[in-house]
Scaffold this motif. Structure first.
Motif, PDB file in Angstrom:
ATOM      1  N   GLU A 146     -84.164  21.358 -35.090  1.00 30.98           N
ATOM      2  CA  GLU A 146     -82.856  21.947 -34.832  1.00 30.98           C
ATOM      3  C   GLU A 146     -82.742  22.243 -33.349  1.00 30.98           C
ATOM      4  O   GLU A 146     -83.653  22.831 -32.752  1.00 30.98           O
ATOM      5  CB  GLU A 146     -82.710  23.234 -35.639  1.00 30.98           C
ATOM      6  CG  GLU A 146     -81.293  23.720 -35.684  1.00 30.98           C
ATOM      7  CD  GLU A 146     -81.194  25.105 -36.310  1.00 30.98           C
ATOM      8  OE1 GLU A 146     -80.209  25.786 -36.020  1.00 30.98           O
ATOM      9  OE2 GLU A 146     -82.114  25.482 -37.058  1.00 30.98           O
ATOM     10  N   ILE A 149     -79.734  27.021 -30.063  1.00 31.18           N
ATOM     11  CA  ILE A 149     -78.321  27.378 -29.949  1.00 31.18           C
ATOM     12  C   ILE A 149     -77.908  27.485 -28.476  1.00 31.18           C
ATOM     13  O   ILE A 149     -76.806  27.131 -28.106  1.00 31.18           O
ATOM     14  CB  ILE A 149     -78.049  28.669 -30.761  1.00 31.18           C
ATOM     15  CG1 ILE A 149     -76.571  28.867 -30.996  1.00 31.18           C
ATOM     16  CG2 ILE A 149     -78.669  29.881 -30.117  1.00 31.18           C
ATOM     17  CD1 ILE A 149     -76.270  29.807 -32.133  1.00 31.18           C
ATOM     18  N   VAL A 150     -78.840  27.972 -27.647  1.00 29.69           N
ATOM     19  CA  VAL A 150     -78.622  27.962 -26.193  1.00 29.69           C
ATOM     20  C   VAL A 150     -79.897  27.456 -25.506  1.00 29.69           C
ATOM     21  O   VAL A 150     -80.897  28.154 -25.485  1.00 29.69           O
ATOM     22  CB  VAL A 150     -78.284  29.369 -25.655  1.00 29.69           C
ATOM     23  CG1 VAL A 150     -78.100  29.330 -24.143  1.00 29.69           C
ATOM     24  CG2 VAL A 150     -77.037  29.915 -26.318  1.00 29.69           C
ATOM     25  N   THR A 282     -74.664  24.678 -24.004  1.00 28.78           N
ATOM     26  CA  THR A 282     -74.506  26.104 -23.705  1.00 28.78           C
ATOM     27  C   THR A 282     -73.028  26.488 -23.736  1.00 28.78           C
ATOM     28  O   THR A 282     -72.654  27.530 -24.273  1.00 28.78           O
ATOM     29  CB  THR A 282     -75.119  26.417 -22.328  1.00 28.78           C
ATOM     30  OG1 THR A 282     -76.441  25.896 -22.295  1.00 28.78           O
ATOM     31  CG2 THR A 282     -75.166  27.910 -22.063  1.00 28.78           C
ATOM     32  N   PHE A 285     -71.783  26.839 -27.258  1.00 26.83           N
ATOM     33  CA  PHE A 285     -72.116  28.153 -27.815  1.00 26.83           C
ATOM     34  C   PHE A 285     -71.172  29.213 -27.259  1.00 26.83           C
ATOM     35  O   PHE A 285     -70.569  29.994 -28.005  1.00 26.83           O
ATOM     36  CB  PHE A 285     -73.562  28.518 -27.463  1.00 26.83           C
ATOM     37  CG  PHE A 285     -73.898  29.954 -27.757  1.00 26.83           C
ATOM     38  CD1 PHE A 285     -74.182  30.366 -29.045  1.00 26.83           C
ATOM     39  CD2 PHE A 285     -73.917  30.898 -26.737  1.00 26.83           C
ATOM     40  CE1 PHE A 285     -74.472  31.692 -29.316  1.00 26.83           C
ATOM     41  CE2 PHE A 285     -74.204  32.223 -27.000  1.00 26.83           C
ATOM     42  CZ  PHE A 285     -74.481  32.617 -28.293  1.00 26.83           C
TER      43      PHE A 285
ATOM     44  N   TYR B   8     -79.372  35.103 -29.182  1.00 30.19           N
ATOM     45  CA  TYR B   8     -78.129  34.324 -29.238  1.00 30.19           C
ATOM     46  C   TYR B   8     -77.781  34.030 -30.687  1.00 30.19           C
ATOM     47  O   TYR B   8     -76.650  34.155 -31.110  1.00 30.19           O
ATOM     48  CB  TYR B   8     -78.295  32.998 -28.489  1.00 30.19           C
ATOM     49  CG  TYR B   8     -78.329  33.123 -26.992  1.00 30.19           C
ATOM     50  CD1 TYR B   8     -77.310  33.773 -26.308  1.00 30.19           C
ATOM     51  CD2 TYR B   8     -79.368  32.550 -26.253  1.00 30.19           C
ATOM     52  CE1 TYR B   8     -77.323  33.874 -24.934  1.00 30.19           C
ATOM     53  CE2 TYR B   8     -79.382  32.640 -24.879  1.00 30.19           C
ATOM     54  CZ  TYR B   8     -78.366  33.296 -24.215  1.00 30.19           C
ATOM     55  OH  TYR B   8     -78.389  33.379 -22.865  1.00 30.19           O
ATOM     56  N   TYR B  12     -74.669  35.274 -32.775  1.00 32.24           N
ATOM     57  CA  TYR B  12     -73.747  34.254 -33.289  1.00 32.24           C
ATOM     58  C   TYR B  12     -73.495  34.466 -34.782  1.00 32.24           C
ATOM     59  O   TYR B  12     -72.349  34.483 -35.239  1.00 32.24           O
ATOM     60  CB  TYR B  12     -74.361  32.882 -33.044  1.00 32.24           C
ATOM     61  CG  TYR B  12     -73.485  31.720 -33.434  1.00 32.24           C
ATOM     62  CD1 TYR B  12     -72.584  31.181 -32.528  1.00 32.24           C
ATOM     63  CD2 TYR B  12     -73.564  31.161 -34.708  1.00 32.24           C
ATOM     64  CE1 TYR B  12     -71.781  30.118 -32.869  1.00 32.24           C
ATOM     65  CE2 TYR B  12     -72.756  30.105 -35.062  1.00 32.24           C
ATOM     66  CZ  TYR B  12     -71.874  29.575 -34.139  1.00 32.24           C
ATOM     67  OH  TYR B  12     -71.076  28.526 -34.485  1.00 32.24           O
TER      68      TYR B  12
END
Lengths: 455, 69
Positions: A146, A149-150, A282, A285, B8, B12
């Motif tokens: 995966e 996310i950032v 980034t 997100f 994060y 989120y």
């Protein structure tokens, strides 16, 4: 024995002669380069080998050279065609003559190289490596990770002198949102023989503190020559496959993807493209949290608006209800007052009628009364008049008598003084015009009457 | 709220949860202010972490976790 003795030079010359006589044409030969050097005068010296396909043992070896005038042409031709440097480890198909020099011994002189053989060989090698990685069950492993996310903490595998690394840092640091990226460089040779061990070594170092990073970027580029052979390497590919965090490749190439590209989590053309990708993720997100926040604010505003509306409606409803009740009361009151008025009118009308009837009756009664009284009055009046008249009649002669007496008495006095009264037909004559000719008149004097006729 | 360190991802997910709760009318008007404030906090945290140096990030995190306690 003595006759049979040969000097080494004699022997070598015989070999040389024999070789020249028996191998006087050119041969296409397949071999692997195990060493290659250029000297100051531009000649190229190589060591060629052949390995046993099963156990990789070297089973043949020969020296070879490419003379400067040939090498100048062959080298660029080969490298542009194959995108591979003429370097150790690659297999080549070469056109050679066999030389034997009495001093330097056996060697091959290379006149031509067939690049398509090397290309084919590289493809074959690649296919074998891929097959192996698939067989190991790791080919897709890094791809399946995966993506963070950032991807803010980036471990970079590159050579520190490469322009590509500089481009990468510049691109990453000058993003429009001012995102701060944490870039740590792990130096490695990106081409040549040491590439395999140094890239694998760098991956190991990163793996030791993998908690501190989100992604690995393997970048290269900006350099002139493009030797991608080290990226078709099983060891490097296998390490990337099994790496615990996503690996991004940006090794700059025009040709088909290398194996490193194939197994990386994301394959990008250039170091700059890798930087853009990291920024893009980034931003994704960042935009999504901004969007969600906007949504929340929007929903909150809507919700408040709705509640306000509900409240307003409720108030309105209440107001309406109160108004309608009020109105009902009003109407009731109005009706009541209407009824009352009507009743009052009715009563008044009734009474009025009654009154009028009564008045009529009274009038009738009164008028009859008045009539009767009037008759009575007239009667009385007449009666009174009659009695007055009777009384007057009765006393009239008396009065006349008395009046005559009074008059006679008065007249006697006047007559006594010499005045007389002339009478015509017993009426006192006062005006000359009344006197008519031939009429008899009487003139009364104090002591008697004289009768005379008018002339 | 949990004292787990904010990341994060957790920020989120929390934002996502708030959005879905609001969308599904699971939040009444009294809770709304709290949720909106929390969303703003999460946004601030992410913004700071994205753009500030490590030191400043830890300040922000400390501030937010103080607020949670």
């Amino acid at each position: 024995m003595n006759e049979a003795q040969l000097s080494l030079l004699q022997l070598n010359n015989i070999i040389k002669k024999t070789v020249n006589e028996n191998f006087n044409s050119k041969y296409w030969v397949v071999a692997e380069i195990s060493d290659i050097r250029e000297n100051y005068s531009g000649h190229c010296y190589l060591e060629l080998i052949q390995k046993d396909e099963n156990n990789n043992n070297i089973v043949a070896k020969a020296r070879a050279n490419i003379w400067a005038n040939t090498y100048r042409i062959l080298k660029p031709y080969f490298e542009t065609s194959t995108k591979t440097q003429l370097s150790s480890g690659i297999k080549i198909l070469i056109l050679v003559t066999i030389e034997f020099h009495e001093l330097y011994g056996f060697s091959l002189t290379i006149y031509d190289i067939e690049p398509s053989f090397t290309i084919g060989d590289i493809e074959l090698k690649k296919a074998k490596i891929i097959e192996q990685l698939v067989k190991d069950g790791i080919f897709e492993m890094n791809k399946e990770l995966e993506f963070p996310i950032v991807p803010q903490r980036v471990a970079v595998i590159s050579s520190d002198t490469a322009a590509g690394y500089e481009d990468f840092c510049k691109q990453l640091n000058n993003n429009r949102n001012n995102f701060k990226f944490n870039i740590v460089l792990f130096q490695a040779f990106m081409q040549g023989e040491q590439a395999e061990s140094s890239i694998v070594g760098a991956l190991d170092k990163i793996n030791n503190k993998v908690q501190q990073f989100d992604v690995v970027a393997i970048i290269r580029g900006g350099g002139g020559k493009s030797d991608l052979s080290c990226f078709d390497n099983y060891q490097i590919a296998s390490n990337i496959c099994q790496f615990p965090i996503p690996v991004l490749s940006g090794i700059g190439h025009q040709r088909d993807n290398s194996i490193v590209d194939m197994v990386s989590n994301e394959n990008l053309k250039t170091p700059t493209a890798v930087a853009d990708f990291i920024i893009e993720k980034t931003e994704e997100f960042y935009n999504s949290i901004l969007f969600m926040n906007d949504n929340i604010m929007q929903y909150a505003t809507n919700m408040l608006d709705n509640k306000n509306n509900e409240l307003y409606n409720l108030i309105q409803k209440l107001k309406n209800e109160v108004l309608s009740k009020n109105f009902n009361q009003k109407e009731k009151f109005f009706n009541l007052s209407n009824n009352l008025t009507k009743n009052v009118y009715n009563v008044i009308y009734y009474n009025n009628t009654k009154y009028n009837t009564l008045r009529s009756k009274i009038k009738v009664i009164l008028s009859s009364e008045i009539k009767s009284n009037k008759t009575k009055l007239v009667y009385e009046n007449e009666k009174l008049l009659n009695s007055i008249n009777q009384y007057i009649e009765k006393n009239k002669s008396n009065i006349n008598t008395m009046e005559r007496l009074v008059n006679q008495n008065n007249i006697k006095t006047v007559l006594g003084k010499g005045f007389s009264i002339t009478k015509l037909n017993n009426k006192t004559l006062k005006n000359k015009s009344e006197a008519i000719s031939d009429q008899l008149i009487e003139t009364e004097l104090y002591d008697g009457i004289i009768k005379s006729q008018i002339l | 709220m949990s004292k787990k360190e904010l990341t994060y991802k957790s920020a989120y997910l929390e934002l996502e949860k708030i959005v879905s709760q609001i969308e599904n009318n699971e939040i009444d008007v009294d809770e709304l202010a709290v949720k909106v404030k929390r969303a703003a906090e999460l946004l601030t945290f992410c913004k700071s972490k994205l753009t500030e140096s490590e030191l400043e990030i830890s300040k922000v995190i400390n501030k937010i976790s103080e607020n949670e306690e």
